[in-house]
Design an enzyme around this catalytic site. Structure first.
Site, PDB file in Angstrom:
ATOM      1  NE  ARG A 315      -0.768  -0.741   4.958  1.00 19.48           N
ATOM      2  CZ  ARG A 315      -1.284  -0.889   6.087  1.00 19.48           C
ATOM      3  NH1 ARG A 315      -2.573  -0.219   6.164  1.00 19.48           N
ATOM      4  NH2 ARG A 315      -0.814  -1.260   7.165  1.00 19.48           N
ATOM      5  CG  ASP A 489       8.290  -7.623   6.167  1.00 16.79           C
ATOM      6  OD1 ASP A 489       8.427  -8.175   7.183  1.00 16.79           O
ATOM      7  OD2 ASP A 489       7.004  -6.825   6.017  1.00 16.79           O
TER       8      ASP A 489
HETATM    9  P1  AMP Z   1       3.435  -4.889   7.964  1.00 14.36           P
HETATM   10  O1  AMP Z   1       3.924  -5.933   8.776  1.00 14.36           O
HETATM   11  O2  AMP Z   1       2.162  -3.938   8.394  1.00 14.36           O
HETATM   12  O3  AMP Z   1       4.448  -3.842   7.548  1.00 14.36           O
HETATM   13  O4  AMP Z   1       2.805  -5.447   6.645  1.00 14.36           O
HETATM   14  C1  AMP Z   1       3.137  -6.533   5.844  1.00 14.36           C
HETATM   15  C2  AMP Z   1       2.970  -6.466   4.477  1.00 14.36           C
HETATM   16  O5  AMP Z   1       1.422  -6.438   4.374  1.00 14.36           O
HETATM   17  C3  AMP Z   1       3.672  -5.618   3.589  1.00 14.36           C
HETATM   18  O6  AMP Z   1       4.030  -6.015   2.511  1.00 14.36           O
HETATM   19  C4  AMP Z   1       2.342  -4.452   3.913  1.00 14.36           C
HETATM   20  O7  AMP Z   1       2.532  -3.535   2.435  1.00 14.36           O
HETATM   21  C5  AMP Z   1       1.303  -5.558   3.447  1.00 14.36           C
HETATM   22  N1  AMP Z   1      -0.087  -4.700   3.805  1.00 14.36           N
HETATM   23  C6  AMP Z   1      -0.235  -4.405   5.162  1.00 14.36           C
HETATM   24  N2  AMP Z   1      -1.473  -4.079   5.252  1.00 14.36           N
HETATM   25  C7  AMP Z   1      -2.005  -3.956   3.922  1.00 14.36           C
HETATM   26  C8  AMP Z   1      -3.166  -3.311   3.316  1.00 14.36           C
HETATM   27  N3  AMP Z   1      -4.193  -2.870   3.747  1.00 14.36           N
HETATM   28  N4  AMP Z   1      -3.165  -3.496   1.846  1.00 14.36           N
HETATM   29  C9  AMP Z   1      -2.344  -4.093   1.164  1.00 14.36           C
HETATM   30  N5  AMP Z   1      -1.341  -4.287   1.661  1.00 14.36           N
HETATM   31  C10 AMP Z   1      -1.057  -4.328   3.050  1.00 14.36           C
HETATM   32 MG    MG Z   2       5.947  -3.384   6.591  1.00 17.61          MG
END
Ligand code: AMP
Ligand code: MG
Length: 799
Positions: A315, A489
């Site tokens: 996103r 990540d």
């Molecule tokens: P995070 O641990 O929150 O950094 O998210 C892990 C992965 O999920 C990352 O690749 C984010 O870009 C993806 N992600 C998290 N929330 C969303 C969302 N609402 N829509 C699309 N991708 C998401």
């Molecule tokens: Mg992330």
């Protein structure tokens, strides 16, 4: 020096040779910036559909598109049906011949209807993208595009909620935001069309004011709301329409079609990699024709210790790269929550208002504490766009910035796929352009000749990641910051704190505290953060081990194409070589650097000018025991008064009795002399009070001796400590309250006040002073208070 300012579209880009998209490999579906243009043969749904992005790609070009997902496409005109409704009607329509149709014919009819629907979806999506007729002749800045369907009344309008003055001061002194700050203030708590800063609602509330200040604010607002696409596409409509690299997937899809029909044979991986290396060289040589478009990164990662495969910016969209003209520091400006990308997996690509406000505020709070962090320029709400999580939320977009958004997972994606040339390309770029190892050579032609002696970078790069992150992790521990999701990540190569999610600052001190609702096992508990840093670093080293091993064996870096020629067993040998010779020393480097920075920063909080070898065991560890269950930040802040009291009462190490009396007065307060209580045991359960008090007094006495041994002026020490121990801490209850007030009342003043406090955390907030009413002072004091400490109701990932 007066710095020339530009509106956001005209901020100078970094030179072509330093641009990420010129140095790295693009998604084959979007090979060029011009891939974002809407041409008739294109399949725009492809770029918003979850798919593995292959061929060694590092990123995809694409434009922001903040829409609810699955896409709804309301009707264009009053009285028309929406696409979904029309499709449903078509399926249910009885042409009168239904009874005569065979099963096969019925199936074909449904298939036809679905195909028509897919075509319509593509055509509809095309109307949200840059139109070929809008392409231009280039020029210095980006051109702003608002495609036709983004002018439609159903496109989500935006409301600018906050802009960070600290970012304008520290990072983008060359950005002209026009009257954005005044506009936000003027529209506090307002509703209706005039409270929108961009989009169809704002267009409807037309003003006649076309001053440069208004124009700059409008451009900024439209840009950070993901509606205005900033890109540079050179050419005219008819050449673009014919260009196979224009339009999402065009060239790729044509080729796939030919392969399926047997008209051409698919390339081997080796041939394709060589072709892509060659194309990259050409791109570098030509500066990519001066074209530019936003992109999302492809990366992978371990989530909660488990390999999760391809993740990527699900996103987030980088809009541009610019340098601070005053410092030369590079910033990548990114939107988070601006719609789907190929990396969105099952999710909607959006972000809630609460999580966006939390990221906006914390980025700025961390920077003010001196902790390396991504920054946040702005936050906008999209009140018409609803985000479904545990409840229905208002959508919002954060504009955030980092010198680079590459993560440990950026290397993992390529190692997991055996794409060693992609790892090399990425490593050279990170080393040369991000870390400034100017001797490192980027790219060059593939040749089977004995390669020239290319300067090594792999070990240096990994060490740089280790030392930068060690410092950041150390500062987190010293300031009680809990990240909450230390997946590989979410750890930046540059050591900046990134991806604010369920983070929290420690309220009541508890080393085992967990701030992430999804982290039942406590993997990312406060106490374990450094250990998780080691885990992540090990994964980075695993990912680049063959490159490190190559350097150890050859005493030079690999040349383009050289890794492609290596057999699997050769790769394994290099990997072995790395783990034998390097991995232990890397972990030791991380741990020792972390410990050094931790001791230094902790000692600085305690007003000590020197760091002694035994400070950890004799001073800081015992302090952790004393702090147990007390408010971490305010207990340390009030310690600031101690050195001054020691001075005022003439403390010395020679007079033990006097010293004990002073310690007692500080500890329990001395009302007659106006000395406040430092240690408030009433917050503790009764059975624990006596032993804890004893422990705390003993600690204070040893701390007094340590301070006196430095023989510095007590008042000066106190002044210094005040700049290390924040009075204001961004607590969870504060961010939640601010978000709530924004959502319910558009209370941007509340956001502005907390931002002001978060960006000046060391001031004496809550003390009466000129120009502040008693109510204002009381509000500051309330915002500094412990409030409802962190228990239950924790935020989770991805909100
Ligand atoms: P995070 O641990 O929150 O950094 O998210 C892990 C992965 O999920 C990352 O690749 C984010 O870009 C993806 N992600 C998290 N929330 C969303 C969302 N609402 N829509 C699309 N991708 C998401
Ligand atoms: Mg992330």
């Amino acid at each position: 020096m007066k710095i020339k300012t530009y509106d956001v579209l005209n901020l100078p880009l970094v030179p072509a040779s330093e641009r990420l998209t010129v140095n790295l490999l693009a998604d084959p579906v979007t090979p060029e910036p011009r891939s974002i243009v809407s041409v008739s043969g294109s399949s725009p749904s492809l770029v918003r559909r979850a798919r593995p992005v292959g061929q060694g790609a590092h990123f995809s070009f694409l434009s922001t598109l903040p829409l609810s997902f699955p896409y709804e496409f309301p009707p264009e005109q009053e009285g028309e049906l929406a696409l979904g409704e029309r499709h449903q009607q078509e399926l249910e329509r009885d042409d009168g011949d239904e009874a005569q149709l065979t099963e096969q014919q019925k199936k074909e009819k449904v298939e036809q209807a679905h195909k028509r629907r897919m075509q319509e979806v593509e055509q509809m999506l095309q109307r949200y993208e840059v139109q070929p007729s809008e392409a231009g002749a280039g020029g210095d800045g980006l051109q702003g595009h608002v495609p036709p369907r983004r002018k439609h009344q159903h496109f989500p309008s935006a409301r600018l909620l906050g802009v960070s003055p600290a970012v304008l001061r520290d990072c983008l002194p060359h950005l002209d935001v026009g009257d954005a700050l005044e506009w936000i203030k003027k529209n506090n708590k307002s509703a209706g069309p005039s409270s929108y800063s961009s989009g169809p609602m704002a267009d409807a509330a037309t003003t006649t004011d076309v001053s440069p200040e208004v124009a700059a604010r409008k451009t900024l607002s439209d840009f950070v709301a993901g509606r205005l696409i900033g890109a540079r596409i050179v050419g005219d409509a008819s050449t673009l329409e014919a260009d196979e690299r224009a339009g999402y997937g065009t060239k790729y899809m044509r080729l796939r079609e030919k392969i399926i029909k047997g008209e051409v044979v698919d390339e081997s991986t080796e041939a394709r990699t060589l072709r892509r290396l060659d194309e990259l060289e050409q791109k570098r040589a030509s500066g990519a024709g001066g074209e530019y478009a936003p992109w999302s990164l492809c990366y992978a990662g371990h989530q909660f210790g488990v390999w999760a495969g391809q993740l990527g910016d699900g996103r987030a969209f980088t809009l541009m790269e610019t340098k601070n003209p005053a410092t030369g520091e590079r910033w990548e400006i990114q939107l988070k929550g601006a719609g789907r990308t190929p990396y969105s997996r099952f999710a909607d690509g959006l972000a809630t208002l609460t999580s966006s406000v939390r990221e906006f505020l914390c980025s700025e709070a961390m920077a003010a504490l001196g902790i390396p962090t991504s920054r946040a320029l702005a936050v906008v709400a999209l009140p018409e766009l609803k985000v479904v999580r545990e409840r229905l939320n208002v959508a919002a977009i954060t504009t955030r910035m980092c010198p680079s958004w590459l993560r440990i997972g950026s290397f993992q994606i390529h190692s997991s796929r055996g794409e060693w040339e992609s790892s090399r390309i990425l490593g050279e770029y990170v080393s040369h352009d991000i870390f400034g190892f100017t001797d490192v050579v980027k790219g060059g032609a593939v040749s089977s000749e004995q390669a020239e002696k290319r300067p090594m970078w792999a070990r240096r790069m990994v060490q740089e990641v280790a030392t930068r992150n060690a410092r950041t992790f150390a500062l987190w521990q010293v300031y009680g910051f809990m990240h909450g999701v230390l997946n590989t990540d979410n750890i930046a190569l540059t050591g900046h704190t990134i991806d604010y999610g369920p983070y929290a600052f420690m309220d009541l001190y508890d080393e085992g505290q967990i701030c992430n609702h999804s982290d039942g096992e406590g993997r990312y508990a406060y106490r374990l953060q450094p250990t998780m840093g080691v885990f992540a670093l090990r994964e980075l080293l695993n990912a680049v081990a063959p490159l490190v091993g190559f350097e150890i064996e050859h005493d030079r870096a690999p040349a383009p194409g050289e890794l492609l020629r290596a057999s699997d067993s050769q790769i394994d040998e290099w990997r072995e070589l790395c783990s034998d010779d390097f991995s232990e020393s890397l972990e030791a480097l991380f741990t020792s650097t972390l410990l050094e920075h931790w001791k230094q920063a902790y000692c600085a909080r305690l007003g000590l000018a020197t760091v002694r070898a035994d400070d950890k065991t004799a001073l800081i560890d015992p302090l952790s025991d004393v702090l147990g269950d007390l408010d971490f930040s305010s207990t340390l802040r009030s310690l600031v008064r101690f050195p001054a009291l020691l001075k005022a009462r003439g403390a010395s190490t020679d007079d033990e009795d006097r010293l004990i009396k002073i310690v007692d007065a500080f500890f329990a307060g001395d009302r007659d002399a106006g000395v406040e209580v430092w240690y408030d045991a009433t917050v503790l359960p009764e059975y624990a009070r006596e032993p804890k008090e004893k422990q705390a007094r003993a600690w204070l006495l040893s701390y007094a001796r340590r301070l006196l041994a430095e023989a510095r002026d007590g008042d000066e020490v106190a002044r210094e400590m005040k700049t290390r121990n924040p009075r204001f801490v961004l607590r969870n209850w504060v961010t939640n309250e601010v978000a709530d007030r924004l959502e319910k009342h558009n209370d941007t003043d509340a956001l502005a006040l907390v931002l002001e406090m978060a960006t000046h955390p060391f001031r004496d907030w809550g003390l009466p002073r000129d120009g502040k009413s008693p109510d204002e002072v009381a509000e500051e004091a309330r915002l500094c208070s412990l409030g409802r400490p962190l228990t239950g109701n924790l935020p989770s990932c991805s909100s």
